[in-house]
Write a protein that holds these residues in place. Structure first.
Motif, PDB file in Angstrom:
ATOM      1  N   GLY A 431       0.799  -1.227   0.000  1.00 54.99           N
ATOM      2  CA  GLY A 431       0.000   0.000   0.000  1.00 54.99           C
ATOM      3  C   GLY A 431       0.825   1.268   0.000  1.00 54.99           C
ATOM      4  O   GLY A 431       0.259   2.361   0.055  1.00 54.99           O
ATOM      5  N   LEU A 432       2.160   1.152  -0.069  1.00 54.98           N
ATOM      6  CA  LEU A 432       3.014   2.344  -0.037  1.00 54.98           C
ATOM      7  C   LEU A 432       2.800   3.210  -1.273  1.00 54.98           C
ATOM      8  O   LEU A 432       2.549   4.413  -1.167  1.00 54.98           O
ATOM      9  CB  LEU A 432       4.484   1.926   0.072  1.00 54.98           C
ATOM     10  N   LEU A 433       2.913   2.606  -2.461  1.00 57.56           N
ATOM     11  CA  LEU A 433       2.713   3.342  -3.710  1.00 57.56           C
ATOM     12  C   LEU A 433       1.277   3.108  -4.173  1.00 57.56           C
ATOM     13  O   LEU A 433       0.938   2.033  -4.654  1.00 57.56           O
ATOM     14  CB  LEU A 433       3.706   2.875  -4.781  1.00 57.56           C
ATOM     15  N   ARG A 434       0.447   4.150  -4.030  1.00 59.64           N
ATOM     16  CA  ARG A 434      -0.967   3.988  -4.343  1.00 59.64           C
ATOM     17  C   ARG A 434      -1.265   4.072  -5.838  1.00 59.64           C
ATOM     18  O   ARG A 434      -2.189   3.439  -6.330  1.00 59.64           O
ATOM     19  CB  ARG A 434      -1.772   5.056  -3.609  1.00 59.64           C
ATOM     20  N   ALA A 435      -0.506   4.909  -6.554  1.00 58.66           N
ATOM     21  CA  ALA A 435      -0.770   5.076  -7.979  1.00 58.66           C
ATOM     22  C   ALA A 435       0.457   5.656  -8.664  1.00 58.66           C
ATOM     23  O   ALA A 435       1.288   6.313  -8.029  1.00 58.66           O
ATOM     24  CB  ALA A 435      -1.982   5.990  -8.199  1.00 58.66           C
ATOM     25  N   SER A 436       0.565   5.389  -9.959  1.00 57.18           N
ATOM     26  CA  SER A 436       1.694   5.896 -10.740  1.00 57.18           C
ATOM     27  C   SER A 436       1.246   6.078 -12.187  1.00 57.18           C
ATOM     28  O   SER A 436       0.443   5.291 -12.703  1.00 57.18           O
ATOM     29  CB  SER A 436       2.872   4.921 -10.678  1.00 57.18           C
ATOM     30  N   TRP A 437       1.762   7.127 -12.837  1.00 60.41           N
ATOM     31  CA  TRP A 437       1.430   7.370 -14.243  1.00 60.41           C
ATOM     32  C   TRP A 437       2.632   8.027 -14.911  1.00 60.41           C
ATOM     33  O   TRP A 437       3.210   8.977 -14.375  1.00 60.41           O
ATOM     34  CB  TRP A 437       0.204   8.275 -14.359  1.00 60.41           C
ATOM     35  N   SER A 473     -12.201   5.825  -3.148  1.00 62.13           N
ATOM     36  CA  SER A 473     -11.288   4.863  -3.777  1.00 62.13           C
ATOM     37  C   SER A 473      -9.909   4.870  -3.123  1.00 62.13           C
ATOM     38  O   SER A 473      -9.138   3.926  -3.300  1.00 62.13           O
ATOM     39  CB  SER A 473     -11.148   5.175  -5.266  1.00 62.13           C
ATOM     40  N   MET A 474      -9.612   5.922  -2.379  1.00 63.07           N
ATOM     41  CA  MET A 474      -8.304   6.028  -1.737  1.00 63.07           C
ATOM     42  C   MET A 474      -8.310   5.488  -0.312  1.00 63.07           C
ATOM     43  O   MET A 474      -7.264   5.471   0.342  1.00 63.07           O
ATOM     44  CB  MET A 474      -7.850   7.497  -1.720  1.00 63.07           C
ATOM     45  N   LEU A 475      -9.477   5.047   0.179  1.00 67.61           N
ATOM     46  CA  LEU A 475      -9.554   4.544   1.547  1.00 67.61           C
ATOM     47  C   LEU A 475      -8.940   3.158   1.695  1.00 67.61           C
ATOM     48  O   LEU A 475      -8.383   2.807   2.739  1.00 67.61           O
ATOM     49  CB  LEU A 475     -11.010   4.527   2.023  1.00 67.61           C
ATOM     50  N   LEU A 476      -9.047   2.329   0.652  1.00 62.22           N
ATOM     51  CA  LEU A 476      -8.471   0.990   0.712  1.00 62.22           C
ATOM     52  C   LEU A 476      -6.951   1.060   0.697  1.00 62.22           C
ATOM     53  O   LEU A 476      -6.362   1.889  -0.004  1.00 62.22           O
ATOM     54  CB  LEU A 476      -8.975   0.150  -0.465  1.00 62.22           C
ATOM     55  N   ASP A 477      -6.326   0.188   1.448  1.00 59.06           N
ATOM     56  CA  ASP A 477      -4.863   0.193   1.560  1.00 59.06           C
ATOM     57  C   ASP A 477      -4.239  -0.649   0.451  1.00 59.06           C
ATOM     58  O   ASP A 477      -3.413  -1.528   0.701  1.00 59.06           O
ATOM     59  CB  ASP A 477      -4.454  -0.342   2.938  1.00 59.06           C
ATOM     60  N   THR A 478      -4.645  -0.388  -0.778  1.00 51.20           N
ATOM     61  CA  THR A 478      -4.121  -1.116  -1.932  1.00 51.20           C
ATOM     62  C   THR A 478      -3.923  -0.133  -3.081  1.00 51.20           C
ATOM     63  O   THR A 478      -4.602   0.896  -3.158  1.00 51.20           O
ATOM     64  CB  THR A 478      -5.086  -2.226  -2.387  1.00 51.20           C
ATOM     65  N   PRO A 479      -3.028  -0.457  -4.020  1.00 49.78           N
ATOM     66  CA  PRO A 479      -2.814   0.432  -5.165  1.00 49.78           C
ATOM     67  C   PRO A 479      -4.053   0.521  -6.039  1.00 49.78           C
ATOM     68  O   PRO A 479      -4.825  -0.429  -6.164  1.00 49.78           O
ATOM     69  CB  PRO A 479      -1.649  -0.233  -5.914  1.00 49.78           C
ATOM     70  N   LEU A 480      -4.223   1.684  -6.671  1.00 48.56           N
ATOM     71  CA  LEU A 480      -5.332   1.858  -7.611  1.00 48.56           C
ATOM     72  C   LEU A 480      -5.045   1.071  -8.884  1.00 48.56           C
ATOM     73  O   LEU A 480      -3.899   0.983  -9.330  1.00 48.56           O
ATOM     74  CB  LEU A 480      -5.507   3.332  -7.965  1.00 48.56           C
ATOM     75  N   ALA A 481      -6.070   0.510  -9.471  1.00 39.23           N
ATOM     76  CA  ALA A 481      -5.903  -0.172 -10.751  1.00 39.23           C
ATOM     77  C   ALA A 481      -5.502   0.848 -11.811  1.00 39.23           C
ATOM     78  O   ALA A 481      -5.926   2.004 -11.770  1.00 39.23           O
ATOM     79  CB  ALA A 481      -7.204  -0.859 -11.150  1.00 39.23           C
ATOM     80  N   THR A 482      -4.668   0.425 -12.749  1.00 40.24           N
ATOM     81  CA  THR A 482      -4.200   1.331 -13.801  1.00 40.24           C
ATOM     82  C   THR A 482      -5.359   1.966 -14.553  1.00 40.24           C
ATOM     83  O   THR A 482      -5.315   3.147 -14.907  1.00 40.24           O
ATOM     84  CB  THR A 482      -3.297   0.565 -14.788  1.00 40.24           C
ATOM     85  N   SER A 483      -6.408   1.200 -14.772  1.00 40.62           N
ATOM     86  CA  SER A 483      -7.570   1.720 -15.507  1.00 40.62           C
ATOM     87  C   SER A 483      -8.313   2.794 -14.724  1.00 40.62           C
ATOM     88  O   SER A 483      -9.054   3.602 -15.297  1.00 40.62           O
ATOM     89  CB  SER A 483      -8.531   0.576 -15.842  1.00 40.62           C
TER      90      SER A 483
END
Length: 579
Positions: A431-437, A473-483
């Protein structure tokens, strides 16, 4: 072909002979060194010109007696440097430079009084500045922050009302005119912010050499001052608009970022390439160092404050993010640094922003083209590097490590990229890196909007991009899906500033009474205001503006007040209606 080659060779040899004869007549060696002795020669008295057709007899230059030792270039004399002697000389020079660096660092660490920071100012000017800043400190200007109870409608996130809000915003910016135009700093504007006080338009600008310009743009004008010609055609003597003070807020390095105290607006936080974060108190009239790197190569490029106003996150050019807590009780464990991007030219972090709704979410913009969202709650779980700093402060005592003493504002621990990567690939660090683009080229800035629902980036691929995010969508301790993490708006915009202009950064307005919108400089010398929906609200320009307003900002409480600063230190204030 052989005859042609022979003719060419004869011509080449003839040219070489003529050049050699010319060099000999001038006393020069064809190898590049001079035949003229190092000793100074007396110039001969001029003689009458010989009659036409008479030959000129050339004499060798007379050699004067040497009158003492002189500094000579070993390279030009063709001498080989003594390796050991050269090494000793370089070590001595490095020691001298280190002494100067220590002295300069101690100067920065000191608490500086505002009066002593004013350069080329008389007592009356200093007293006027002190009274002005104290009057600002008496006014309460807390920054408003969103809450989890705010609905999508309140945060202007509903698509069906976007057109109505865009029109409302356009109405607010209708009739924009140039209200003031003044040279606020001596050199190129590097960063800028507008104070939230509604009764004033107080612009704070940091320049390339650590100078802070304080401009009461619509206040009473001061006496006329002499200014040098700049890129905006300023005359040698002009009547300044409003009141201007200039103080040396940092060592002579660029002021990279500034933030007004979010609690009550009674102070200014600023970072600089002198590797420090400072706080200027308007009530105490003092500048205090809050954080600093001892390594002078660790340039601070950007920072942001947590809503409580007592913590800051900082980005540096070596790919690190650092956290510091200004409260005394947490100094020891809260001054840590994590390297989140691998070393190299692409390691630099050009932007950093704290989510105002969920302060544990941090967005960074990197030279490696990536926008990243980090959950900082996981960072403290990462073990420090084996060779990390191990200095501790116990009460009022100071302990040392190595050859330097620990200072309360310096780092206490670091985590290198290798350890962070290992943690990130583990189950605990998912859960450290939530999203990347990834952008097409370097990503130069990234900011959360004042509602904590959108991200805005600027990139050298000539695009301004906006991401819309649902806080749920940011409450869950998991990375966001790329989509689920794709830009909702991509706006073409020329961002090729080159080396002489400050990098363009699209800046959100902190005004929460209107739909989220931002300002950005335009290479056509205009200043653009663009809504989060991607629609251009207004583009302002005037004949008096002859340089690109690369640095922009807007008034947090008066929606139609915007400013742009250029390479000469000149700032333009724009507004609608009566000032």
């Amino acid at each position: 072909m052989d005859d042609e080659d022979n003719d060419y060779e004869l011509e080449r040899q003839k040219t070489i002979a003529e050049n050699r004869a010319l060099l000999d007549s001038l006393g020069l060696d064809p190898s590049g060194s001079s035949k003229i002795p190092f000793a100074r020669t007396s110039l001969p008295k001029p003689k009458a010109k010989p009659a036409s057709g008479a030959g000129i007899k050339r004499k060798a230059p007379a050699v004067a007696a040497d009158d003492g030792p002189r500094r000579r270039s070993g390279r030009l004399a063709g001498l080989e440097a003594d390796g050991e002697a050269l090494k000793v000389k370089l070590e001595e020079e490095e020691k001298e430079r280190e002494i100067l660096r220590v002295v300069n660092r101690k100067e920065r660490e000191r608490v500086m009084e505002i009066g002593k920071m004013v350069e080329d100012g008389d007592e009356a000017e200093i007293k006027d500045l002190e009274q002005y800043l104290k009057s600002i400190s008496l006014l309460s200007n807390p920054r408003p922050y969103p809450t989890t109870s705010n609905s999508a409608k309140e945060a202007y996130a509903e698509s069906d009302s976007a057109s109505v809000e865009v029109q409302r915003l356009k109405d607010a910016f209708k009739g924009m005119t140039l209200k003031a135009n003044a040279k606020v700093t001596n050199d190129r504007v590097f960063s800028m912010v507008v104070h939230p006080e509604r009764t004033k338009t107080l612009v704070l600008a940091g320049d390339k050499y650590g100078q802070l310009g304080i401009w009461d743009a619509l206040g009473p004008a001061t006496e006329s001052v002499k200014t040098e010609d700049d890129t905006n055609g300023a005359t040698e003597e002009e009547e300044p608009e409003g009141r201007i003070w200039r103080v040396q807020a940092h060592a002579r390095n660029s002021i990279t970022c500034m933030k007004v105290d979010p609690i009550n607006g009674s102070g200014l936080f600023s970072t600089s390439y002198d590797c420090s974060l400072r706080h200027l108190s308007f009530s105490e009239l003092k500048s205090t160092e809050l954080f600093a790197f001892t390594n002078e190569d660790m340039l601070i490029t950007h920072f942001d404050l947590v809503p409580n106003g007592q913590e800051a996150w900082l980005a540096d050019k070596n790919g690190g993010i650092s956290h510091c807590d200004f409260r005394e009780s947490k100094r020891e464990r809260e001054r840590r640094r994590w390297v989140v991007q691998d070393e190299g030219r692409a390691a630099k972090l050009g932007g950093l922003s704290v989510n105002p709704l969920m302060p544990h979410l941090l967005v960074t913009a990197g030279n490696d083209q990536h926008l990243r969202i980090w959950d900082t709650r996981h960072l403290t779980s990462i073990p420090t590097s084996p060779d990390s700093l191990n200095t501790r402060s116990t009460g009022a005592k100071t302990e040392s490590f190595g050859d330097s003493a620990y200072h309360p504002s310096h780092l206490t621990a670091e985590t290198d990229y290798e350890h962070l990567s290992k943690f990130q690939s583990s189950a605990k660090g998912k859960g450290l890196l939530r999203a990347s683009w990834q952008h097409g080229k370097s990503c130069s800035s990234a900011y959360w909007d004042p509602w904590g629902r959108r991200v805005l980036t600027t990139s050298y691929d000539d695009k301004l991009r906006v991401w819309n995010l649902n806080p749920q969508s940011m409450l869950l301790d998991t990375p966001l899906a790329t989509s689920h993490f794709q830009p909702t708006k991509s706006i073409p915009h020329n961002c090729q500033t080159g080396r002489w202009l400050t990098i363009l950064r699209a800046q959100w307005s902190l005004n929460m009474d209107y739909m989220p919108h931002f300002t950005v400089g335009n290479m056509k010398r205009s200043l653009d205001v663009i809504a989060a929906s991607g629609e251009k609200i207004v583009s302002v320009w005037n004949d008096a503006v002859t340089a690109v307003p690369a640095v922009t900002a807007s008034h947090p409480t008066i929606v139609d007040r915007i400013v742009g600063g250029n390479t000469s230190g000149r700032i333009q204030l724009w507004g609608a209606g009566e000032a």
